[in-house]
Design a protein around this motif. Structure first.
Motif, PDB file in Angstrom:
ATOM      1  N   ASN A 187      76.764  71.871  39.586  1.00  0.00           N
ATOM      2  CA  ASN A 187      77.607  71.483  38.354  1.00  0.00           C
ATOM      3  C   ASN A 187      79.003  72.053  38.398  1.00  0.00           C
ATOM      4  O   ASN A 187      79.778  71.930  37.547  1.00  0.00           O
ATOM      5  N   HIS A 188      79.459  72.637  39.409  1.00  0.00           N
ATOM      6  CA  HIS A 188      80.494  73.278  39.646  1.00  0.00           C
ATOM      7  C   HIS A 188      81.526  72.666  40.630  1.00  0.00           C
ATOM      8  O   HIS A 188      80.925  72.235  41.651  1.00  0.00           O
ATOM      9  N   ASP A 206      86.229  74.713  36.293  1.00  0.00           N
ATOM     10  CA  ASP A 206      87.449  75.690  36.610  1.00  0.00           C
ATOM     11  C   ASP A 206      87.144  77.219  36.570  1.00  0.00           C
ATOM     12  O   ASP A 206      87.835  78.072  36.480  1.00  0.00           O
ATOM     13  N   ILE A 207      85.577  77.407  36.775  1.00  0.00           N
ATOM     14  CA  ILE A 207      84.991  78.704  36.896  1.00  0.00           C
ATOM     15  C   ILE A 207      84.283  78.842  38.235  1.00  0.00           C
ATOM     16  O   ILE A 207      83.514  77.961  38.607  1.00  0.00           O
ATOM     17  N   CYS A 248      95.484  74.056  40.228  1.00  0.00           N
ATOM     18  CA  CYS A 248      94.200  74.088  39.328  1.00  0.00           C
ATOM     19  C   CYS A 248      93.091  74.748  39.899  1.00  0.00           C
ATOM     20  O   CYS A 248      92.017  74.727  39.318  1.00  0.00           O
ATOM     21  N   ALA A 249      93.400  75.364  41.011  1.00  0.00           N
ATOM     22  CA  ALA A 249      92.497  76.476  41.630  1.00  0.00           C
ATOM     23  C   ALA A 249      92.376  77.855  40.627  1.00  0.00           C
ATOM     24  O   ALA A 249      93.415  78.216  40.271  1.00  0.00           O
ATOM     25  N   PRO A 250      91.116  77.949  40.277  1.00  0.00           N
ATOM     26  CA  PRO A 250      91.005  79.224  39.321  1.00  0.00           C
ATOM     27  C   PRO A 250      91.667  80.446  39.920  1.00  0.00           C
ATOM     28  O   PRO A 250      92.532  81.134  38.887  1.00  0.00           O
ATOM     29  N   GLY A 289      87.229  81.197  44.453  1.00  0.00           N
ATOM     30  CA  GLY A 289      88.656  80.827  43.597  1.00  0.00           C
ATOM     31  C   GLY A 289      89.459  79.670  44.098  1.00  0.00           C
ATOM     32  O   GLY A 289      90.314  79.249  43.479  1.00  0.00           O
ATOM     33  N   PHE A 290      89.179  79.192  45.277  1.00  0.00           N
ATOM     34  CA  PHE A 290      89.854  78.113  46.100  1.00  0.00           C
ATOM     35  C   PHE A 290      89.104  77.114  46.597  1.00  0.00           C
ATOM     36  O   PHE A 290      89.721  75.886  46.932  1.00  0.00           O
TER      37      PHE A 290
END
Length: 359
Positions: free
Chosen positions: A313-314, A286-287, A225-227, A319-320
């Motif tokens: 909020n992230h 996911d961003i 699920c890592a972008p 990316g990981f």
């Protein structure tokens, strides 16, 4: 920071402060092993793509970019804070002689259970090398507090806390990049998990030989699920193959920890579940918060770019790796899970606010 995170931290702060007496940490020392999720500067001077000592990393950390793969604190920092340590546990690369008594952080970005993992990225400190570094620390402790006696130092280490967070790179930077490594053609995912667990078991047994008795062992998170991994697989949904592989690894790890605990007298192993369910509390799941690279060091923040302003909020900082908000939640959860390993009689102090905590 989202409301849920604030509420959780405030609740934990209140219960922790009420239970603390005196100013001594709950364990005499804390040793951290692992990968970029815990690294706080060990890769800074290596020739490697896997380093984070440049902006925008550290934008919310008091000392700026330190080598943490985060905008602020990582989970190891939060656990150390909750245990009552005044500062974070220093990295092996720069630790001072007198600091090793309270613990050392050996974690290294791109580190794996296997020595070959992430070779394409350049320098990194594998789990085996981290054990070698720990042996160096022990030899220094013999002179510093042991009066020349290794047995006396090992008795001290028996009371310390050890956490290990490793294994994700053996998939991200080994098994799932067949252009660099042959492991996916040599092994099924189940066979590869067995290869990793066999080596990992030896490494944990070596830590026991060195004097470790209190172990917190993290399961591998749901890397699919890592972008950056979704981008690698060209999909907008979690990569089931990657998540399925780590589920097999985690299941074998749980079983192995039980076996080790039954074999190694006095050892206590706690399996730390990978985080789940955070998407319910964060608006952006996911961003990445920063602009990420697509080169060899895929998924890392591009240097000197302006990250998002709503970092609280992230889930993902790059990316990981998670944002500090996630590390606050995961650190609190980890601390609570480790409760059987720290003494109820030996409490420590807790900072009254985020501003009181810095290196």
């Amino acid at each position: 920071m989202g409301f849920y995170v604030q509420a959780l931290i405030l609740m934990l702060l209140a219960t922790t402060v009420l239970s603390f007496v005196g100013s001594v940490p709950q364990v005499p020392c804390y040793f951290v092993f692992g990968d970029s999720l815990m690294d706080n500067g060990n890769n800074n001077n290596l020739v490697t793509e896997a380093k984070a000592n440049y902006p925008p990393y550290g934008i919310d950390f008091p000392d700026g970019p330190t080598g943490r793969f985060s905008n602020g604190r990582n989970t190891a920092d939060v656990v150390a804070q909750l245990l009552g340590f005044e500062n974070s546990i220093p990295p092996f690369a720069t630790v001072k002689r007198e600091e090793i008594v309270r613990g050392v952080n050996y974690a290294s970005g791109a580190a794996g259970i296997l020595d070959i993992t992430a070779l394409h990225l350049g320098g990194r400190i594998s789990m085996n090398q981290q054990l070698t570094n720990h042996a160096t620390t022990i030899s220094r402790l013999v002179d510093l507090i042991g009066n020349g006696s290794l047995a006396q130092v090992q008795e001290y280490l028996n009371k310390c806390l050890y956490t290990v967070t490793v294994g994700s790179n053996d998939y991200i930077n080994n098994y799932f990049i067949p252009q660099y490594y042959q492991t996916s053609s040599l092994y099924t995912t189940e066979q590869f998990a067995e290869v990793l667990i066999e080596q990992y078991s030896k490494q944990l047994s070596k830590l026991y030989e060195y004097g470790a008795r209190k172990f917190g062992i993290s399961g591998v998170g749901y890397i699919g699920c890592a972008p950056a991994l979704m981008a690698r697989f060209k999909t907008n949904t979690c990569v089931d193959a990657a998540n399925g592989a780590v589920i097999q690894f985690n299941a074998k790890l749980v079983s192995t920890l039980g076996d080790l605990e039954s074999k190694l007298s006095g050892a206590k192993f706690i399996f730390l579940d990978p985080p789940l369910g955070y998407s319910s509390y964060f608006n952006v799941t996911d961003i990445p918060c920063c602009n990420v690279l697509t080169t060899v060091s895929e998924g890392q923040c591009a240097p000197n770019q302006i990250p998002c302003s709503d970092r609280g909020n992230h889930i993902f900082w790059d990316g990981f790796h998670p944002t500090e908000s996630i590390s606050l939640v995961d650190g609190a959860r980890t601390y609570e899970a480790l409760a059987p390993l720290y003494s109820l009689e030996n409490k420590g102090s807790f900072p009254v606010s985020d501003a009181d905590y810095s290196d």
